[in-house]
Design an enzyme around this catalytic site. Structure first.
Site, PDB file in Angstrom:
ATOM      1  N   SER A  41      43.593  55.032  12.131  1.00 25.63           N
ATOM      2  CA  SER A  41      43.388  53.677  11.624  1.00 25.63           C
ATOM      3  C   SER A  41      44.336  52.650  12.211  1.00 25.63           C
ATOM      4  CB  SER A  41      43.515  53.670  10.099  1.00 25.63           C
ATOM      5  OG  SER A  41      44.751  54.229   9.692  1.00 25.63           O
ATOM      6  N   HIS A 249      48.881  49.143   6.143  1.00 30.50           N
ATOM      7  CA  HIS A 249      48.410  49.043   7.522  1.00 30.50           C
ATOM      8  C   HIS A 249      48.805  47.685   8.106  1.00 30.50           C
ATOM      9  CE1 HIS A 249      45.854  52.476   6.409  1.00 30.50           C
ATOM     10  NE2 HIS A 249      45.740  52.686   7.711  1.00 30.50           N
TER      11      HIS A 249
END
Length: 268
Positions: A41, A249
């Protein structure tokens, strides 16, 4: 004297030409590159928005560092097969097939999901410091015992399929700036242990990449001042209960300001 001056001039011109050629070569190589991006990711760009419709649950973003490289450098060809949630086994089984003998540049960010990144952060958020530290310690033991071999399998697969490619292994940012007394959420002890685990992960990846003859793009220093609990613009998403997927993230700014410059300079 005139001969001396002519000789000096010739040497100066030759030296200048050499510098110009040296500067031109990386740009020419980049423009001619056939680039494939692999990974999880952090490589696909989860948290950076602007996801491509074709990527589905892999969540490949136009703001991810591989896509930014494609936009700015314009290699001869580009494809990202990075996918949210990918492990080293997923790269081997589902991503390496994108490589070929004509591939000249490969990037890969992988390893975090092999040690249970998501479940660790869930434990830390929901179960307190003691269980957080215990979960990270278990993961650190797994990093030391298992991850080098898993990474070697990925790297050997890359070399087998693309023996002439430049390979850049890209790491992970450290999440927290420590020492901020007004930062809410996790305890300072939990944050310190999380940072310790990420540093061990990055150092292990760097060692494995170097052993394989690959370059390691270390993004940790680029994120200093932009971490969670820092005073600057945050380049990482904090815990987001409305969208858990993007938690921890990089933001679009983290990809463009942190990841992309480090990858670009390492890729050459």
């Amino acid at each position: 004297m005139r001969r001396f001056r002519l000789a000096t001039l010739a040497l100066t011109l030759a030296s200048s030409l050499g510098v110009m050629l040296a500067l031109a070569t990386p740009a020419q190589a980049a423009a001619a590159d056939r680039y494939i991006a692999l990974g999880d990711s952090y490589a696909s760009g989860v948290g950076a928005d602007s996801y491509t419709s074709e990527s589905g649950s892999c969540m490949r973003s136009n703001n991810a560092y591989p896509a930014l490289y494609n936009t700015n450098i314009k290699p001869a060809s580009y494809r990202s097969v990075a996918c949210s949630g990918a492990t080293t086994a997923d790269v081997i089984n589902n991503q390496l097939s994108a490589l070929s003998s004509t591939t000249t540049l490969v990037s890969v960010t992988i390893g975090g999901n092999d040690i249970g990144f998501s479940s660790i952060m869930t434990t830390c958020v929901l179960n307190g410091e003691a269980q957080c530290i215990a979960a990270i310690q278990t993961a650190e033991n797994k990093v030391r015992a298992e991850l080098p071999g898993k990474l070697a399998n990925v790297y050997n697969g890359i070399k087998s399929r693309s023996p002439n490619a430049r390979v850049v292994v890209v790491g992970y940012p450290v999440f927290y700036q420590l020492g901020n007394p007004i930062c809410v959420g996790l305890t300072e002890g939990s944050r310190a242990k999380i940072n310790e685990g990420i540093n061990l992960l990055d150092d292990t990846i760097r060692t494995a990449a170097t052993s394989a003859g690959f370059k390691f793009a270390d993004v940790r220093s680029a994120f200093v001042g932009h971490q969670l609990c820092s005073g600057g613009e945050k380049w990482l998403h904090a815990l987001n209960f409305l969208n858990l997927t993007i938690s921890y993230h990089p933001t679009a700014a983290g990809q463009s300001g942190g990841y992309y410059p480090i990858f670009r300079s390492t890729a050459g």
